[in-house]
Design a protein around this motif. Structure first.
Motif, PDB file in Angstrom:
ATOM      1  N   GLU A   1      65.535   6.474  77.686  1.00 16.07           N
ATOM      2  CA  GLU A   1      66.595   6.110  78.639  1.00 16.07           C
ATOM      3  C   GLU A   1      66.082   4.984  79.508  1.00 16.07           C
ATOM      4  OE1 GLU A   1      67.964   9.571  80.837  1.00 16.07           O
ATOM      5  OE2 GLU A   1      68.632  10.540  78.982  1.00 16.07           O
ATOM      6  N   ASP A   2      66.741   3.822  79.418  1.00 14.81           N
ATOM      7  CA  ASP A   2      66.350   2.646  80.216  1.00 14.81           C
ATOM      8  C   ASP A   2      64.864   2.332  80.074  1.00 14.81           C
ATOM      9  OD1 ASP A   2      68.980   2.492  81.203  1.00 14.81           O
ATOM     10  OD2 ASP A   2      68.518   3.903  82.813  1.00 14.81           O
ATOM     11  N   GLY A   3      64.359   2.365  78.844  1.00 17.70           N
ATOM     12  CA  GLY A   3      62.969   2.005  78.599  1.00 17.70           C
ATOM     13  C   GLY A   3      61.964   3.083  78.969  1.00 17.70           C
ATOM     14  N   LYS A   4      62.459   4.237  79.356  1.00 17.36           N
ATOM     15  CA  LYS A   4      61.564   5.328  79.719  1.00 17.36           C
ATOM     16  C   LYS A   4      61.633   6.435  78.670  1.00 17.36           C
ATOM     17  CE  LYS A   4      60.400   8.195  83.715  1.00 17.36           C
ATOM     18  NZ  LYS A   4      60.818   8.652  85.044  1.00 17.36           N
ATOM     19  N   ILE A   5      60.489   7.038  78.382  1.00 14.87           N
ATOM     20  CA  ILE A   5      60.423   8.138  77.428  1.00 14.87           C
ATOM     21  C   ILE A   5      60.701   9.426  78.200  1.00 14.87           C
ATOM     22  CG2 ILE A   5      58.968   9.381  75.764  1.00 14.87           C
ATOM     23  CD1 ILE A   5      57.361   6.638  75.560  1.00 14.87           C
ATOM     24  N   VAL A   6      61.938   9.900  78.152  1.00 10.92           N
ATOM     25  CA  VAL A   6      62.278  11.074  78.947  1.00 10.92           C
ATOM     26  C   VAL A   6      61.968  12.375  78.217  1.00 10.92           C
ATOM     27  CG1 VAL A   6      63.964   9.915  80.423  1.00 10.92           C
ATOM     28  CG2 VAL A   6      64.732  10.956  78.291  1.00 10.92           C
ATOM     29  N   ASP A   7      61.908  12.319  76.887  1.00 12.98           N
ATOM     30  CA  ASP A   7      61.518  13.513  76.132  1.00 12.98           C
ATOM     31  C   ASP A   7      60.957  13.066  74.787  1.00 12.98           C
ATOM     32  OD1 ASP A   7      61.111  16.186  75.606  1.00 12.98           O
ATOM     33  OD2 ASP A   7      63.214  16.684  75.290  1.00 12.98           O
ATOM     34  N   GLY A   8      60.157  13.935  74.179  1.00 12.68           N
ATOM     35  CA  GLY A   8      59.585  13.588  72.885  1.00 12.68           C
ATOM     36  C   GLY A   8      59.034  14.812  72.189  1.00 12.68           C
ATOM     37  N   GLY A   9      58.927  14.706  70.885  1.00 11.60           N
ATOM     38  CA  GLY A   9      58.367  15.796  70.107  1.00 11.60           C
ATOM     39  C   GLY A   9      58.038  15.304  68.703  1.00 11.60           C
ATOM     40  N   PHE A  10      57.420  16.182  67.924  1.00 15.41           N
ATOM     41  CA  PHE A  10      57.146  15.818  66.537  1.00 15.41           C
ATOM     42  C   PHE A  10      57.308  17.048  65.655  1.00 15.41           C
ATOM     43  CE2 PHE A  10      52.896  17.577  65.436  1.00 15.41           C
ATOM     44  CZ  PHE A  10      52.490  18.035  66.679  1.00 15.41           C
ATOM     45  N   VAL A  11      57.652  16.766  64.415  1.00 11.08           N
ATOM     46  CA  VAL A  11      57.697  17.818  63.410  1.00 11.08           C
ATOM     47  C   VAL A  11      56.889  17.333  62.215  1.00 11.08           C
ATOM     48  CG1 VAL A  11      59.923  18.807  64.140  1.00 11.08           C
ATOM     49  CG2 VAL A  11      59.894  16.931  62.479  1.00 11.08           C
ATOM     50  N   GLY A  12      56.525  18.248  61.337  1.00 12.23           N
ATOM     51  CA  GLY A  12      55.759  17.858  60.156  1.00 12.23           C
ATOM     52  C   GLY A  12      54.464  18.631  60.080  1.00 12.23           C
ATOM     53  N   ASP A  13      53.602  18.177  59.186  1.00 18.26           N
ATOM     54  CA  ASP A  13      52.358  18.890  58.966  1.00 18.26           C
ATOM     55  C   ASP A  13      51.203  17.928  58.789  1.00 18.26           C
ATOM     56  OD1 ASP A  13      52.788  21.797  58.931  1.00 18.26           O
ATOM     57  OD2 ASP A  13      54.310  21.269  57.452  1.00 18.26           O
ATOM     58  N   GLY A  14      50.022  18.489  58.916  1.00 21.55           N
ATOM     59  CA  GLY A  14      48.833  17.663  58.742  1.00 21.55           C
ATOM     60  C   GLY A  14      47.614  18.416  59.211  1.00 21.55           C
ATOM     61  N   CYS A  15      46.485  17.715  59.186  1.00 21.25           N
ATOM     62  CA  CYS A  15      45.223  18.340  59.582  1.00 21.25           C
ATOM     63  C   CYS A  15      45.187  18.550  61.098  1.00 21.25           C
ATOM     64  CB  CYS A  15      44.063  17.457  59.154  1.00 21.25           C
ATOM     65  SG  CYS A  15      44.009  15.888  60.041  1.00 21.25           S
ATOM     66  N   ALA A  16      44.219  19.294  61.562  1.00 15.25           N
ATOM     67  CA  ALA A  16      44.099  19.633  62.987  1.00 15.25           C
ATOM     68  C   ALA A  16      44.041  18.379  63.854  1.00 15.25           C
ATOM     69  CB  ALA A  16      42.849  20.485  63.211  1.00 15.25           C
ATOM     70  N   ILE A  17      43.311  17.365  63.410  1.00 15.91           N
ATOM     71  CA  ILE A  17      43.156  16.168  64.247  1.00 15.91           C
ATOM     72  C   ILE A  17      44.485  15.425  64.395  1.00 15.91           C
ATOM     73  CG2 ILE A  17      42.091  13.864  64.340  1.00 15.91           C
ATOM     74  CD1 ILE A  17      39.482  15.136  63.476  1.00 15.91           C
ATOM     75  N   SER A  18      45.231  15.297  63.296  1.00 15.89           N
ATOM     76  CA  SER A  18      46.511  14.574  63.381  1.00 15.89           C
ATOM     77  C   SER A  18      47.507  15.323  64.247  1.00 15.89           C
ATOM     78  CB  SER A  18      47.095  14.336  61.982  1.00 15.89           C
ATOM     79  OG  SER A  18      47.542  15.560  61.398  1.00 15.89           O
ATOM     80  N   GLN A  19      47.530  16.634  64.117  1.00 15.97           N
ATOM     81  CA  GLN A  19      48.483  17.441  64.875  1.00 15.97           C
ATOM     82  C   GLN A  19      48.111  17.465  66.354  1.00 15.97           C
ATOM     83  OE1 GLN A  19      51.212  19.484  63.012  1.00 15.97           O
ATOM     84  NE2 GLN A  19      50.679  17.609  61.956  1.00 15.97           N
ATOM     85  N   ALA A  20      46.842  17.678  66.637  1.00 15.41           N
ATOM     86  CA  ALA A  20      46.396  17.718  68.032  1.00 15.41           C
ATOM     87  C   ALA A  20      46.584  16.367  68.694  1.00 15.41           C
ATOM     88  CB  ALA A  20      44.929  18.147  68.100  1.00 15.41           C
ATOM     89  N   SER A  21      46.271  15.305  67.980  1.00 19.79           N
ATOM     90  CA  SER A  21      46.382  13.972  68.557  1.00 19.79           C
ATOM     91  C   SER A  21      47.838  13.644  68.899  1.00 19.79           C
ATOM     92  CB  SER A  21      45.820  12.928  67.589  1.00 19.79           C
ATOM     93  OG  SER A  21      45.887  11.642  68.171  1.00 19.79           O
ATOM     94  N   ALA A  22      48.769  14.006  68.024  1.00 24.61           N
ATOM     95  CA  ALA A  22      50.197  13.754  68.287  1.00 24.61           C
ATOM     96  C   ALA A  22      50.661  14.562  69.494  1.00 24.61           C
ATOM     97  CB  ALA A  22      51.029  14.099  67.055  1.00 24.61           C
ATOM     98  N   ASP A  23      50.197  15.795  69.587  1.00 19.60           N
ATOM     99  CA  ASP A  23      50.610  16.650  70.694  1.00 19.60           C
ATOM    100  C   ASP A  23      50.057  16.131  72.023  1.00 19.60           C
ATOM    101  OD1 ASP A  23      52.129  19.119  71.224  1.00 19.60           O
ATOM    102  OD2 ASP A  23      50.234  19.844  72.039  1.00 19.60           O
TER     103      ASP A  23
END
Ligand code: ZN
Length: 140
Positions: free
Chosen positions: A48-70
């Motif tokens: 909204e107006d260049g601001k990230i007001v919410d975010g999330g991810f779905v999918g799968d991967g190794c611990a590092i990829s998942q933790a890093s995205a979170d």
């Protein structure tokens, strides 16, 4: 000692990700794939107006990829896209080992991934979320 502290942060975000969910009202979505490991995530943001007001991810991967995205989402939600891009740039330099202590501090828990700089095979896992974020910023 620092290593086990870092490992704990990564384990925690992998096992109990706060942002692994579909985002209601998301207006951008981007898939990020790291074939060398099998990581496959889809990042969703509500901007909204260049601001990230919410975010999330779905999918799968190794611990590092998942933790890093979170961890990334912890950092960027509530920030402007411009600020998120700045953090992304710092994160990439952190992973290649070219970062100042002040910058690591700004990365909060993402600093736990600095050890990946000693694990070249895992670099793509750690940057996957950030790479996907950059792709959104660049309108790819
Ligand atoms: Zn991976």
């Amino acid at each position: 000692m620092q290593n086990s502290f870092y490992r704990e942060i990564i384990n925690d975000h992998n096992l109990r990700p706060a942002h692994k969910r579909e985002v209601p009202g998301a207006n951008v979505e981007k898939r990020g794939v790291n074939p060398s490991c099998g990581d496959d995530i889809t990042l969703q943001l509500r901007l909204e107006d260049g601001k990230i007001v919410d975010g999330g991810f779905v999918g799968d991967g190794c611990a590092i990829s998942q933790a890093s995205a979170d961890i990334m989402l912890d950092l960027i939600i509530g920030k402007t896209q411009e600020e998120a891009e700045r953090l992304s740039e710092i994160f990439r330099r952190m992973i290649t080992g070219k970062v100042t202590d002040e910058e690591i501090e700004q990365m909060e828990e993402a600093g736990a991934l600095i050890d990946v700089s000693h694990m070249p095979a895992r670099v793509k896992c750690a940057v996957l979320g950030w790479h996907t974020l950059d792709a959104i910023a660049q309108g790819e």
